[in-house]
Design an enzyme around this catalytic site. Structure first.
Site, mmCIF file in Angstrom:
data_model
loop_
_atom_site.group_PDB
_atom_site.id
_atom_site.type_symbol
_atom_site.label_atom_id
_atom_site.label_comp_id
_atom_site.label_asym_id
_atom_site.label_seq_id
_atom_site.Cartn_x
_atom_site.Cartn_y
_atom_site.Cartn_z
ATOM 1 N N PRO A 197 -10.315 -12.086 1.706
ATOM 2 C CA PRO A 197 -11.356 -12.996 2.212
ATOM 3 C C PRO A 197 -11.241 -13.258 3.714
ATOM 4 O O PRO A 197 -12.257 -13.459 4.390
ATOM 5 C CB PRO A 197 -11.132 -14.278 1.404
ATOM 6 N N TRP A 198 -10.006 -13.267 4.247
ATOM 7 C CA TRP A 198 -9.853 -13.585 5.669
ATOM 8 C C TRP A 198 -10.401 -12.501 6.579
ATOM 9 O O TRP A 198 -10.384 -12.641 7.791
ATOM 10 C CB TRP A 198 -8.396 -13.914 6.007
ATOM 11 N N ARG A 208 3.933 1.169 1.188
ATOM 12 C CA ARG A 208 5.291 0.609 1.122
ATOM 13 C C ARG A 208 6.083 0.803 2.426
ATOM 14 O O ARG A 208 7.252 0.417 2.521
ATOM 15 C CB ARG A 208 6.051 1.192 -0.094
ATOM 16 N N THR A 209 5.440 1.384 3.434
ATOM 17 C CA THR A 209 6.135 1.657 4.699
ATOM 18 C C THR A 209 6.613 0.373 5.372
ATOM 19 O O THR A 209 7.759 0.284 5.824
ATOM 20 C CB THR A 209 5.183 2.422 5.659
ATOM 21 N N THR A 210 5.730 -0.606 5.442
ATOM 22 C CA THR A 210 6.071 -1.866 6.118
ATOM 23 C C THR A 210 7.166 -2.598 5.353
ATOM 24 O O THR A 210 8.104 -3.126 5.949
ATOM 25 C CB THR A 210 4.830 -2.773 6.212
ATOM 26 N N ASP A 254 0.862 -1.185 0.000
ATOM 27 C CA ASP A 254 0.000 0.000 0.000
ATOM 28 C C ASP A 254 0.902 1.239 0.000
ATOM 29 O O ASP A 254 1.306 1.730 -1.055
ATOM 30 C CB ASP A 254 -0.922 -0.084 1.215
#
Lengths: 213, 213
Positions: free
Chosen positions: A194-195, A124-126, A122
């Protein structure tokens, strides 16, 4: 209006299946590092498709990272700078890191090809945090061991990359050498995995409607 | 003939969803420990259903355990005892253990309610190992801290328990206090989980046919 994109389990499965031959050809990973919780499901599925006849499964190490919201009330340093704009979700918190006892110390990572797996890229931070910290740990281990020319190669696999301006950066050589693979690049939509569905049948129906239109 | 039982992703999802209220009521877990790779998918799904409004997600720590086959050719000690019957899959190998740096040392487990998650309880060997080793580590930490009366409560959730003679044993108090939950108890069949399917649509079709008959 927030556009939502519904992804079914079977689609996640097929995205991993489709990516596996390229991962095997280009990255030849010897270890996967799953970023939890989102990376758990794709990493487990990928393991099935990366298994080579006559070889063992590629081991998975899980790390836990979560984006942390800096709230002035709990962070005096932020409250002390009244002009500072709050940046939600820009600090990464480690909830689990590599277990060095089972890995037989960090040296077992030195010179290896390691695939980092997450569900979405998203901001890219992580991912930036994961790559930087892993590279740092491995480089320290390499220096300590006095190894030369044993460069550890990190690659990344995500199910979805959001086509948007990124806050985090990945190493240039990783991008140049195509060691970044997103099964799909999507607009900046809200991806419903889905989870997280409270009604999985309705979720699938919504996903099916999307595919048709 | 080996009887196979095909389980779809949506069934796995619904088994977790169905079990969550009982887990919340009976175990009230504060931490999940996912046994990888099989526990990754159910643990991630469970996290969604265990989330309470206004609270954070329950953290997941992943551990990696795999059953190890003792082969005489690679294990001289076994080869030295020619009368010894080979016992495949009875030794448990750790591929990842808890990361004590992020947990803030083992003391953070003392006195907590911890849910161990795996996909299947087959011979119970892996679960016995996990519970015993975790209990040992926590007890050492408790003694070191001098805590009294801070008993750590482990509970177990698996998707399927195979109704067969078990090689591994679980602590009596765990069973007596109903801290063991299997979403389904099944005969000693070969359970085909979706993350191992090479053709997920055929897998689902086979699962659907089963349900009808």
């Amino acid at each position: 209006m927030v556009v939502k994109e519904y992804v079914t389990y079977n689609q996640v499965h097929q995205l991993c299946q489709e990516a596996a031959p390229r991962i095997l050809a280009d990255f030849q990973p010897q270890l996967m590092i799953a970023i939890g919780g989102g990376g758990y499901v794709p990493a487990r599925i990928l393991r099935s498709f990366l298994k080579q006849p006559g070889s063992s499964n590629i081991p998975i190490q899980a790390i836990g990272l979560s984006l942390y919201e800096q709230l002035p009330s709990t962070h005096p340093s932020a409250a002390d700078s009244p002009g500072e704009v709050e940046q939600p979700g820009t600090k990464v918190m480690r909830t689990q890191w590599l277990d060095l006892t089972s890995l037989g110390e960090m040296k077992n990572l030195v010179g290896k090809r390691i695939l980092i797996v997450d569900e979405v890229d998203d901001t890219r931070t992580t991912l930036e945090y994961a790559v930087k910290e892993l590279e740092k740990d491995v480089e320290l281990a390499r220096q300590k061991l006095g190894y030369e020319g044993e460069k550890t190669k990190f690659s990344i696999f995500v199910l979805h990359n959001k086509n948007k301006e990124k806050k985090g950066q990945l190493p240039e050589d990783m991008l140049d050498e195509n060691r970044y693979l997103a099964a799909r690049t999507v607009p900046d939509v809200w991806i419903c995995y889905p989870w997280e569905a409270t009604d999985i049948e309705e979720h699938d129906a919504l996903a099916a409607r999307q595919t048709i239109t």
